[in-house]
Design an enzyme around this catalytic site. Sequence first.
Site, mmCIF file in Angstrom:
data_model
loop_
_atom_site.group_PDB
_atom_site.id
_atom_site.type_symbol
_atom_site.label_atom_id
_atom_site.label_comp_id
_atom_site.label_asym_id
_atom_site.label_seq_id
_atom_site.Cartn_x
_atom_site.Cartn_y
_atom_site.Cartn_z
ATOM 1 N N ARG A 56 1.089 -1.029 0.226
ATOM 2 C CA ARG A 56 -0.298 -0.117 0.324
ATOM 3 C C ARG A 56 0.716 1.537 0.092
ATOM 4 N NH1 ARG A 56 -1.989 0.756 4.258
ATOM 5 N NH2 ARG A 56 -1.109 -0.684 5.684
ATOM 6 N N LYS A 198 -8.901 -2.731 -0.482
ATOM 7 C CA LYS A 198 -8.839 -1.570 1.745
ATOM 8 C C LYS A 198 -9.079 -0.909 1.139
ATOM 9 C CE LYS A 198 -6.223 -4.781 3.683
ATOM 10 N NZ LYS A 198 -6.915 -5.671 5.536
ATOM 11 N N HIS A 217 -11.423 -4.670 12.172
ATOM 12 C CA HIS A 217 -9.805 -5.731 10.754
ATOM 13 C C HIS A 217 -10.227 -6.853 11.892
ATOM 14 C CE1 HIS A 217 -6.166 -5.231 8.815
ATOM 15 N NE2 HIS A 217 -6.549 -5.700 8.031
ATOM 16 N N SER A 235 -0.060 -7.190 11.068
ATOM 17 C CA SER A 235 0.640 -8.291 9.911
ATOM 18 C C SER A 235 1.907 -8.942 11.001
ATOM 19 C CB SER A 235 0.901 -7.558 8.562
ATOM 20 O OG SER A 235 1.895 -8.239 8.089
ATOM 21 N N LYS A 239 -2.853 -13.910 12.871
ATOM 22 C CA LYS A 239 -3.623 -14.018 12.556
ATOM 23 C C LYS A 239 -4.410 -14.791 11.764
ATOM 24 C CE LYS A 239 -5.515 -10.252 11.488
ATOM 25 N NZ LYS A 239 -6.198 -10.216 9.456
ATOM 26 N N ASP A 254 -10.043 -11.724 7.420
ATOM 27 C CA ASP A 254 -10.028 -10.162 7.652
ATOM 28 C C ASP A 254 -10.758 -9.029 8.080
ATOM 29 O OD1 ASP A 254 -6.966 -8.715 7.364
ATOM 30 O OD2 ASP A 254 -8.049 -7.810 4.608
#
Length: 527
Positions: A56, A198, A217, A235, A239, A254
Amino acid sequence: MNTLEFTTTLNDLVTRETTHQNLPVPVLVEKSLQRNEGILTSTGALQATTGKYTGRSPEDKFIVEDASIKDSIDWGKVNKPFSPENFDKLYKKVLNYLSNKEELFVFKGFAGADREYRLPIQVINEYAWHNLFAHQMFVRPNHDELGSHESQFTVISAPGFQANPAEDGTNSETFIIVSFEKKIVLIGGTEYAGEIKKSVFSVMNYILPEKGILSMHCSANVGNEGDVALFFGLSGTGKTTLSADPNRRLIGDDEHGWANTGVFNIEGGCYAKTIDLSKEKEPQIWNAIRFGSVLENVMIDPVTREADYKDSSLTENTRAAYPVDAIPNIIQPSVAGHPNTIIFLTADAFGVLPPISKLTKEQAMYHFLSGYTSKLAGTERGVTSPQATFSTCFGAPFLPLPATVYAEMLGKKIDQHNVQVYLVNTGWSGGEYGIGSRMNLGHTRAMVLAALEGELASVETVVDPIFGLHIPTHCPGVPDQVLQPKKTWSDQDAYDVKAKELAGQFNANFEKFKSVSAEISKAGPLV
């Protein structure tokens, strides 16, 4: 230029003969190959690379400062304002650019698996592989739903169009701009597909709370008894790994909403990190990477076409996108009841947080607002020792509203549904990174299982003197000594120094939350 003119121009682009709408997966794969956008791998997945941008671009993300939303956005480093006038001009440029393309690709579907709260969206792509990505990531319509589909938000992705910062008001040639008034997301100058996913999540983080729904999230799964668990974490905290449990059905990996009726997946797919992926450790993800899946920036052997998940020569942020139904044990539709358990995951490279601890509601809100994990030495240029990283609500880059809005909603729901909340450290034990060792995954799984099955609800706890956390004295399948972080350090004084250092960083980070109650402020470290 008014809204009607925008809509007419957009409709002309979408409905022209060479714009393909909701092509099936095999045709999108064929188109991607014909257009030399990617290659087929040995498993049948499509591999594509994203050039300059392999992640990103937070500095290039903006929200249009329209009068209708100006007072509700949490403006600052994350939510940077963009003028309506510059947006209108840039929007017109992008449409003109796309109108000259021989082919365009449109996906019409939904964000949100719950029919009552889902957002009808359309994604317009310059690249076929980006449209395949959108097809796999969002909720796909059936034939009847597609026939009656009326988009309420449009994402336009034009990677080949580069902005002129001096003329267009952007920071660089790249831009990700959300207009809540025009209901448009404009993306240009970047081939990284994650921006598409996103940006829609950011939109939902604005829309859902207005309807009384907590947007989150997190990943989520459900047990055989219908018990629901949420997993929050940045991250590298585990998860996706911990939520992909063969003994529990996956809701999503997510993004989720928590409504008055329960939780639902915002997406229709998964976007898993694949660096060091192995069949032994993550068989569900491994087996999901097949025909129709997209591998992003994963290196491929030119002869065998096999993926090399250890190769990070393009980026550490290698990804796989696949539909959620590529995972065998899922719940369909991706909707379930209210959570029984919430797990906050952190990878503490200081090695001082307990491997698991029980949180009060106030502590849960404190750690939710903090969103702590560690950045490791070597992961970024100039990082030579572990660094504390705080991402509000475990998703700061995607939150248009003030963080306290989400935290207050979480606190109310914890109270309302009597949810048990745990902080789980998947990081280091016995010393900081470089001295201690990474938490044993088997022990972590045992602790998470015990939490989900209620085995820790009544276990005796001791209060950590520095962090104030309630640490269980016993957990099935885990040596008692492992549960007490200080006992795993050979140098007890060194532990105290590191623990107080991290506690100080927690306190310094939390100073920005001036409006929270005294009870929440006091729920952090005791020193």
